[in-house]
Design a protein around this motif. Structure first.
Motif, PDB file in Angstrom:
ATOM      1  N   HIS A   5      16.241  49.204  80.680  1.00 39.62           N
ATOM      2  CA  HIS A   5      17.577  48.724  81.042  1.00 39.62           C
ATOM      3  C   HIS A   5      17.894  49.155  82.474  1.00 39.62           C
ATOM      4  CE1 HIS A   5      18.357  47.618  76.851  1.00 39.62           C
ATOM      5  NE2 HIS A   5      17.764  48.763  76.533  1.00 39.62           N
ATOM      6  N   HIS A   6      18.163  48.164  83.320  1.00 37.88           N
ATOM      7  CA  HIS A   6      18.372  48.426  84.749  1.00 37.88           C
ATOM      8  C   HIS A   6      19.779  48.005  85.164  1.00 37.88           C
ATOM      9  CE1 HIS A   6      13.949  48.747  85.193  1.00 37.88           C
ATOM     10  NE2 HIS A   6      13.953  47.811  84.272  1.00 37.88           N
ATOM     11  N   PRO A   7      20.304  48.542  86.272  1.00 41.92           N
ATOM     12  CA  PRO A   7      21.562  48.018  86.814  1.00 41.92           C
ATOM     13  C   PRO A   7      21.366  46.562  87.249  1.00 41.92           C
ATOM     14  CG  PRO A   7      20.945  50.110  87.859  1.00 41.92           C
ATOM     15  CD  PRO A   7      19.767  49.658  87.052  1.00 41.92           C
ATOM     16  N   SER A   8      22.449  45.788  87.228  1.00 40.38           N
ATOM     17  CA  SER A   8      22.381  44.387  87.659  1.00 40.38           C
ATOM     18  C   SER A   8      22.140  44.343  89.172  1.00 40.38           C
ATOM     19  CB  SER A   8      23.696  43.693  87.337  1.00 40.38           C
ATOM     20  OG  SER A   8      24.716  44.242  88.149  1.00 40.38           O
ATOM     21  N   ALA A  30      20.800  58.321  89.548  1.00 41.91           N
ATOM     22  CA  ALA A  30      19.998  58.986  88.512  1.00 41.91           C
ATOM     23  C   ALA A  30      18.999  57.996  87.913  1.00 41.91           C
ATOM     24  CB  ALA A  30      20.902  59.553  87.415  1.00 41.91           C
ATOM     25  N   HIS A  31      19.420  56.741  87.775  1.00 44.49           N
ATOM     26  CA  HIS A  31      18.483  55.719  87.273  1.00 44.49           C
ATOM     27  C   HIS A  31      17.399  55.434  88.315  1.00 44.49           C
ATOM     28  CE1 HIS A  31      16.866  52.040  85.552  1.00 44.49           C
ATOM     29  NE2 HIS A  31      16.959  51.534  86.766  1.00 44.49           N
ATOM     30  N   ILE A  32      17.834  55.268  89.551  1.00 44.49           N
ATOM     31  CA  ILE A  32      16.899  54.858  90.612  1.00 44.49           C
ATOM     32  C   ILE A  32      15.832  55.928  90.838  1.00 44.49           C
ATOM     33  CG2 ILE A  32      16.804  54.508  93.120  1.00 44.49           C
ATOM     34  CD1 ILE A  32      19.405  52.856  92.725  1.00 44.49           C
ATOM     35  N   SER A  34      14.296  57.487  88.727  1.00 47.62           N
ATOM     36  CA  SER A  34      13.183  57.360  87.769  1.00 47.62           C
ATOM     37  C   SER A  34      12.672  55.927  87.671  1.00 47.62           C
ATOM     38  CB  SER A  34      13.643  57.839  86.385  1.00 47.62           C
ATOM     39  OG  SER A  34      14.580  56.934  85.857  1.00 47.62           O
ATOM     40  N   CYS A  35      13.165  55.021  88.508  1.00 44.64           N
ATOM     41  CA  CYS A  35      12.797  53.604  88.364  1.00 44.64           C
ATOM     42  C   CYS A  35      12.304  53.046  89.697  1.00 44.64           C
ATOM     43  CB  CYS A  35      13.993  52.804  87.868  1.00 44.64           C
ATOM     44  SG  CYS A  35      13.606  51.051  87.695  1.00 44.64           S
ATOM     45  N   SER A  36      10.978  52.865  89.792  1.00 48.42           N
ATOM     46  CA  SER A  36      10.436  52.392  91.073  1.00 48.42           C
ATOM     47  C   SER A  36      10.847  50.942  91.331  1.00 48.42           C
ATOM     48  CB  SER A  36       8.914  52.548  91.089  1.00 48.42           C
ATOM     49  OG  SER A  36       8.363  51.894  89.978  1.00 48.42           O
ATOM     50  N   ALA A  37      11.000  50.128  90.276  1.00 46.13           N
ATOM     51  CA  ALA A  37      11.382  48.718  90.472  1.00 46.13           C
ATOM     52  C   ALA A  37      12.741  48.637  91.172  1.00 46.13           C
ATOM     53  CB  ALA A  37      11.427  47.996  89.130  1.00 46.13           C
ATOM     54  N   CYS A  38      13.700  49.450  90.726  1.00 45.67           N
ATOM     55  CA  CYS A  38      15.034  49.402  91.345  1.00 45.67           C
ATOM     56  C   CYS A  38      15.014  50.036  92.738  1.00 45.67           C
ATOM     57  CB  CYS A  38      16.065  50.087  90.449  1.00 45.67           C
ATOM     58  SG  CYS A  38      16.506  49.055  89.031  1.00 45.67           S
ATOM     59  N   ARG A  39      14.152  51.045  92.939  1.00 48.51           N
ATOM     60  CA  ARG A  39      14.039  51.629  94.291  1.00 48.51           C
ATOM     61  C   ARG A  39      13.590  50.548  95.278  1.00 48.51           C
ATOM     62  NH1 ARG A  39      11.920  56.241  91.979  1.00 48.51           N
ATOM     63  NH2 ARG A  39       9.768  55.689  92.439  1.00 48.51           N
TER      64      ARG A  39
HETATM   65 ZN   LIG Z   1      15.664  50.113  87.292  1.00 51.21          ZN
END
Ligand SMILES: [Zn+2]
Length: 205
Positions: A5-8, A30-32, A34-39
Motif C-alpha cells: 500500500h503506497h501513498p497516491s 516513514a513509508h518512503i 522503506s519503499c524504493s518505488a516511492c523514492r
Molecule cells: Zn511506496
C-alpha cells in the motif's frame, strides 16, 4: 519488506514539493524510507519541479546583487550539520509512552515546528480489539512493525494508509506481533468503545 500500500501520486507530489503539513510529511517519509518505488517517484517529481524552475526566465540582476553575492563569498563558511542518517523512528522525539489498556500504548511525537499537528505512535498487541472510529479530518498512517487488517485489506510494515473524514473503520491486529503505527491526524478522532476513548483521551490526540 513487501510493501503493498503506497501513498497516491497526489500525496507523493505534495511531499516532493514540501506542501504537506510537517506531521503528515513525517508519516509519508516513514513509508518512503522503506519503499524504493516511492523514492523513485518522489525523485522524479523533484526533478520535474527543478526543471520547471530552470525554465523560468533569468532574473534581471540589477543594482548591487552581484556585489552582495561576492561579499558573501568572503564570509566565514557556515557550519553545515551532516545529514541525520539514522532511521526515522530513532530520530522521532517521543513524549512518554502511556499504557492506555492492557497491550495498548500511545506515545505522542513532538513536532515543535508544527504544534497543531497530532502525530503519535500507537502500539496494539495481538488479540486486542482496536477502537472503531470515525475521522473528522484526514489521517495518514504508516505501519512500522507488525500488521493490521481492516475493510481495505492487510497493512504490514512499510504500508501506508490515508483516510478522510468519511472513513469509519475498525482495524484488527494480524499475526502474533504487536502492531506499531505512526499516525498523523487532522482534527480529533471520534472513537467508539471504551478503549478507543481512553486511548485518545490519555494520549491527548
Ligand atoms: Zn511506496
Amino acid at each position: 519488506m513487501n510493501t503493498r500500500h503506497h501513498p497516491s501520486p497526489d500525496i507523493l507530489a505534495a511531499y516532493a514539493a514540501g506542501a504537506l503539513a510537517p506531521g503528515f510529511g513525517l508519516v509519508v517519509g516513514a513509508h518512503i524510507e522503506s519503499c524504493s518505488a516511492c523514492r523513485v517517484q518522489v525523485g522524479a517529481f523533484e526533478a520535474a519541479s527543478g526543471a520547471a524552475l530552470e525554465a523560468l526566465p533569468d532574473a534581471d540582476i540589477s543594482g548591487d546583487a552581484l556585489t552582495r553575492v561576492m561579499a558573501r563569498l568572503d564570509e566565514p563558511a557556515q557550519h553545515i550539520a551532516p545529514p541525520d542518517t539514522r532511521p526515522l523512528l530513532q530520530r522521532l522525539s517521543l513524549k512518554p509512552r502511556r499504557w492506555v489498556a492492557p497491550g495498548v500504548w500511545v506515545a505522542a511525537v513532538d513536532t515543535p515546528h508544527a504544534p497543531e499537528d497530532r502525530v503519535y505512535l500507537l502500539s496494539i498487541a495481538p488479540g486486542m480489539p482496536t477502537a472503531r472510529h470515525e475521522h473528522s479530518g484526514a489521517e495518514f498512517c504508516t505501519v512500522l512493525q507488525g500488521a493490521y487488517r481492516d475493510e481495505l485489506g492487510v497493512f504490514s510494515a512499510g504500508d501506508f494508509a490515508a483516510a478522510d473524514g468519511d472513513f469509519n473503520h475498525q482495524p484488527v491486529v494480524e499475526g502474533d506481533e504487536a502492531c506499531v503505527c505512526l499516525f498523523a491526524t487532522e482534527g480529533r478522532l471520534k472513537a467508539h468503545g471504551v478503549i478507543g476513548r481512553l486511548a485518545f483521551a490519555f494520549a491527548n490526540v
